[in-house]
Every structure is written in C-alpha cells, then in structure tokens.
Scaffold this motif. Structure first.
Motif, mmCIF file in Angstrom:
data_model
loop_
_atom_site.group_PDB
_atom_site.id
_atom_site.type_symbol
_atom_site.label_atom_id
_atom_site.label_comp_id
_atom_site.label_asym_id
_atom_site.label_seq_id
_atom_site.Cartn_x
_atom_site.Cartn_y
_atom_site.Cartn_z
ATOM 1 N N UNK A 1 1.034 -1.054 0.217
ATOM 2 C CA UNK A 1 0.004 0.130 -0.065
ATOM 3 C C UNK A 1 0.810 1.208 0.032
ATOM 4 N N UNK A 2 1.905 1.251 0.572
ATOM 5 C CA UNK A 2 2.712 2.465 0.812
ATOM 6 C C UNK A 2 3.582 2.705 -0.504
ATOM 7 N N UNK A 3 4.002 1.614 -1.247
ATOM 8 C CA UNK A 3 4.649 1.613 -2.463
ATOM 9 C C UNK A 3 3.555 2.488 -3.420
ATOM 10 N N UNK A 4 2.193 1.794 -3.559
ATOM 11 C CA UNK A 4 1.324 2.306 -4.411
ATOM 12 C C UNK A 4 1.001 3.685 -4.110
ATOM 13 N N UNK A 5 0.705 4.016 -2.879
ATOM 14 C CA UNK A 5 0.532 5.506 -2.505
ATOM 15 C C UNK A 5 1.712 6.541 -2.747
ATOM 16 N N UNK A 6 2.649 5.933 -2.806
ATOM 17 C CA UNK A 6 3.896 6.839 -3.235
ATOM 18 C C UNK A 6 3.962 6.860 -4.781
ATOM 19 N N UNK A 7 3.762 5.946 -5.526
ATOM 20 C CA UNK A 7 3.534 6.222 -6.973
ATOM 21 C C UNK A 7 2.545 6.800 -7.291
ATOM 22 N N UNK A 8 1.117 7.019 -6.556
ATOM 23 C CA UNK A 8 0.162 7.574 -6.963
ATOM 24 C C UNK A 8 0.438 9.362 -6.919
ATOM 25 N N UNK A 9 1.277 9.265 -5.619
ATOM 26 C CA UNK A 9 1.477 10.696 -5.321
ATOM 27 C C UNK A 9 2.439 11.423 -6.035
ATOM 28 N N UNK A 10 3.328 10.675 -6.540
ATOM 29 C CA UNK A 10 4.430 11.211 -7.516
ATOM 30 C C UNK A 10 4.273 11.399 -8.702
ATOM 31 N N UNK A 11 3.805 10.277 -9.462
ATOM 32 C CA UNK A 11 3.529 10.119 -10.893
ATOM 33 C C UNK A 11 2.489 9.066 -11.415
ATOM 34 N N UNK A 12 1.333 9.458 -10.968
ATOM 35 C CA UNK A 12 0.258 8.444 -11.248
ATOM 36 C C UNK A 12 -0.089 8.078 -12.530
ATOM 37 N N UNK A 13 -0.567 6.852 -13.028
ATOM 38 C CA UNK A 13 -1.139 6.573 -14.206
ATOM 39 C C UNK A 13 -2.132 7.557 -14.824
ATOM 40 N N UNK A 14 -2.318 7.638 -16.010
ATOM 41 C CA UNK A 14 -3.277 8.658 -16.560
ATOM 42 C C UNK A 14 -3.604 8.104 -17.987
ATOM 43 N N UNK A 15 -4.732 8.305 -18.272
ATOM 44 C CA UNK A 15 -5.361 8.071 -19.737
ATOM 45 C C UNK A 15 -4.276 8.899 -20.749
ATOM 46 N N UNK A 16 -3.974 7.994 -21.614
ATOM 47 C CA UNK A 16 -2.868 8.429 -22.797
ATOM 48 C C UNK A 16 -3.473 8.020 -24.400
ATOM 49 N N UNK A 17 -3.216 8.744 -25.189
ATOM 50 C CA UNK A 17 -3.789 8.513 -26.567
ATOM 51 C C UNK A 17 -2.664 8.458 -27.563
ATOM 52 N N UNK A 18 -2.594 7.127 -28.221
ATOM 53 C CA UNK A 18 -1.402 7.010 -29.004
ATOM 54 C C UNK A 18 -1.766 6.958 -30.354
ATOM 55 N N UNK A 19 -1.272 8.082 -31.003
ATOM 56 C CA UNK A 19 -1.520 8.630 -32.411
ATOM 57 C C UNK A 19 -0.795 7.755 -33.518
ATOM 58 N N UNK A 20 0.300 7.237 -33.035
ATOM 59 C CA UNK A 20 1.257 6.900 -34.258
ATOM 60 C C UNK A 20 1.735 5.463 -34.298
ATOM 61 N N UNK A 21 1.065 4.720 -33.410
ATOM 62 C CA UNK A 21 1.648 3.281 -33.506
ATOM 63 C C UNK A 21 1.269 2.709 -34.670
ATOM 64 N N UNK A 22 -0.111 2.837 -34.680
ATOM 65 C CA UNK A 22 -0.938 2.101 -35.815
ATOM 66 C C UNK A 22 -1.554 3.252 -36.760
ATOM 67 N N UNK A 23 -1.223 3.125 -38.161
ATOM 68 C CA UNK A 23 -1.900 3.852 -39.240
ATOM 69 C C UNK A 23 -3.224 3.893 -39.050
ATOM 70 N N UNK A 24 -4.064 5.011 -39.120
ATOM 71 C CA UNK A 24 -5.606 5.239 -39.210
ATOM 72 C C UNK A 24 -6.246 4.917 -37.796
ATOM 73 N N UNK A 25 -5.486 4.755 -36.629
ATOM 74 C CA UNK A 25 -6.080 4.320 -35.388
ATOM 75 C C UNK A 25 -5.511 5.142 -34.167
ATOM 76 N N UNK A 26 -6.279 5.592 -33.217
ATOM 77 C CA UNK A 26 -6.082 6.219 -32.005
ATOM 78 C C UNK A 26 -5.880 5.218 -31.174
ATOM 79 N N UNK A 27 -5.122 4.905 -30.239
ATOM 80 C CA UNK A 27 -5.151 3.885 -29.238
ATOM 81 C C UNK A 27 -5.307 4.565 -27.840
#
Length: 297
Positions: free
Chosen positions: A155-181
C-alpha cells in the motif's frame, strides 16, 4: 497540408478522415465478452467454495492451517477476479490509477496469507518438540502481524507511486496507421515495476518456505499445495512480462487480464479444490482419524 493528429489522409491524399478509436471494448471485442464471462464464472465458483467452507467450518480439514487465513485468501481471490472489469472498457484517469494498484494490493494480501500459512506449518512442526522455543510463536499473533505488515508495504509503494507520478489516460496517435489507441500510461515506470516486484518477492519467499515445509510429517500440511500454487503464480507472471512488453494497445491489456485470471484460478484450484473434493466426496477422510489413517497408508 498535414492532417491533424486525430485524422489521417484518404487514399487519394486529398482529404483528411477521422482515425478509428481503439480500446478493449465491452461491445466490439469478443475477447472482452470471454474475459467477462470467465471472471463472473470464477467469482461464482469462489463464492460457492467460500459458502462450503463456512458451512463445514467445524470440520478438521477446514480448520487446519488457520481458518481466518483461508477466508481472507478466498475473499482476496474473489476481488482479484472482480478487478478484471477495471481493465475493460475505455480507460479514464480513475480506472488507470485503480488498475495496477488494486490488483497489486489484492494479490499481495493473497500471497501474504499463503506466506503466513507456510510459516505457521513450519512453526507448528517445530513447536511439537519438547522444550521447543517455537511454542511462544504459536497462536494468531504471528500470522496477524504478517498479514498487517506485508500488505502495508505494498500500500505504501502504491501510495508513493500515485502521489509522485500516477497513471493517466493516454492517446497513442502514431503506433498504428489510421487508429488512435486509448490506453493507460503508467506514469512512473519505477512505480509500476516496484508493485510487480514486491508482489513477486512475496511469492518467491512463500514458494521457498512452502517448498521446504512440503515434506513435514503433518496430516494437515497444505505446504505442498501452496508450493504448487506459487509455482503456477510465478510462472504466469514471469511469462507475462515479455508478452506485456512485446504488445501494444488493447492486446497489452488482454495480456494483463489473462495473467490476473490465470494466476487467480491457479491459487483457487491448487489450494481449495483438493479440500472441497474431500469435503464433498470423501467425508470419511474429513476427520482427524481419517486423515491420520490416510497419512499412515
């Protein structure tokens, strides 16, 4: 003229068309239906086993190796099957933060309960010797301490992770042609692998202790089942890492879901199926006399 990031040119290169949006959808992906069905099925199965253990809680095979730890393990396995649904559908910031942290904490509780079971098997055997100093470690104090300390570290590891640099939604425009991941960016890679690494450390320690205790002459010794369950657990997650790193988009999420389902099912099957078989189909062995006679044979 260059098309915007969310569009791409048609074949004639004279018009920009919107890119397709891709994620692991509940409705458009058959694999999501399969994962959902399997998760619900195993949830029902886990609930059924929990009901069997509650109904037969006064029998020797259920009481063996700490009944409270068995209940805690079953509940954590049930929650691990349910957390699969956090990985399905379009990811948003909240679900991205809950994905890895939830199954990391839940699996840490499950593996810690197995670790406590393995330690108690070793101590119970050593405490039977006359004048053994291990007798003072018998009882609920030691497993309760283990169950408090080990998950708190995760729990401490997770709390530290979320407080410093948490995961977030990201959009990948370039990995696949014609798709937004649409996918989850893990934020801190160190935080992500710290959660997995600590979970792996607990599994490795539990496997080693259970492996050493598997041959102890105890009629209620489930260390051999814990050993096999940890072998399955570690094998799944070790195989998951290269598969996870070599995939992208929704297939990366599918690999995570498969690892969660496979490892949870491994824990459930290896630990509880043998006991349920004896409870339901071999009731004559579900007595102290029956177990002792079976061991003698």
């Amino acid at each position: 003229m260059t098309c915007p990031d969310d569009e791409w040119p048609n074949e004639k290169k004279d018009q920009c068309l919107p890119k397709l949006v891709e994620f692991l959808s509940y409705t458009d992906d058959t694999i999501s239906v399969v994962f959902s069905s399997v998760s619900i099925l195993f949830c029902l199965l886990t609930g059924l086993i929990l009901g069997i253990f509650v109904h037969y809680q006064d029998t020797p095979i259920v009481k063996a190796n700490n009944l409270n730890l068995s209940y805690l393990l079953l509940v954590s396995i049930l929650l691990s099957f349910l957390c699969v649904f956090l990985f399905l559908g379009c990811p948003v910031d909240v679900t991205c933060m809950l994905r890895v942290t939830s199954f990391g904490v839940i699996f840490s509780v499950a593996v810690t309960s197995l670790l406590a079971k393995s330690i108690m098997v070793c101590i119970a055997f050593k405490a039977t010797k006359p004048g053994s100093p291990w007798k003072k470690w018998m009882g609920a104090r030691l497993p309760n301490s283990i169950m408090t300390v080990c998950p708190v570290v995760q729990v401490t590891i997770c709390a530290t992770w979320l407080s410093i640099s948490p995961p977030f939604q990201d959009q990948d425009f370039y990995s696949y042609q014609g798709k937004i991941i649409i996918q989850c960016n893990e934020g801190s890679v160190i935080g992500f692998y710290s959660v997995l690494g600590y979970m792996g450390l607990l599994a490795a320690v539990s496997f080693i202790i259970a492996f050493l205790a598997r041959t102890l002459p105890d009629s209620f010794n489930e260390a051999k089942y814990i050993t096999f369950s940890m072998l399955v657990f570690c094998s799944v997650w070790i195989a998951m890492i290269p598969a996870y790193l070599s995939t992208k988009g929704k297939y990366m999420v599918a690999v995570e879901i498969f690892a969660i389902l496979a490892s949870s099912a491994g824990l459930l099957g290896c630990i509880f199926f043998p006991k349920c078989y004896i409870i339901l189909f071999k009731p004559n062995l579900n007595t102290k006399t029956g177990l002792l006679g079976n061991r003698t044979k």
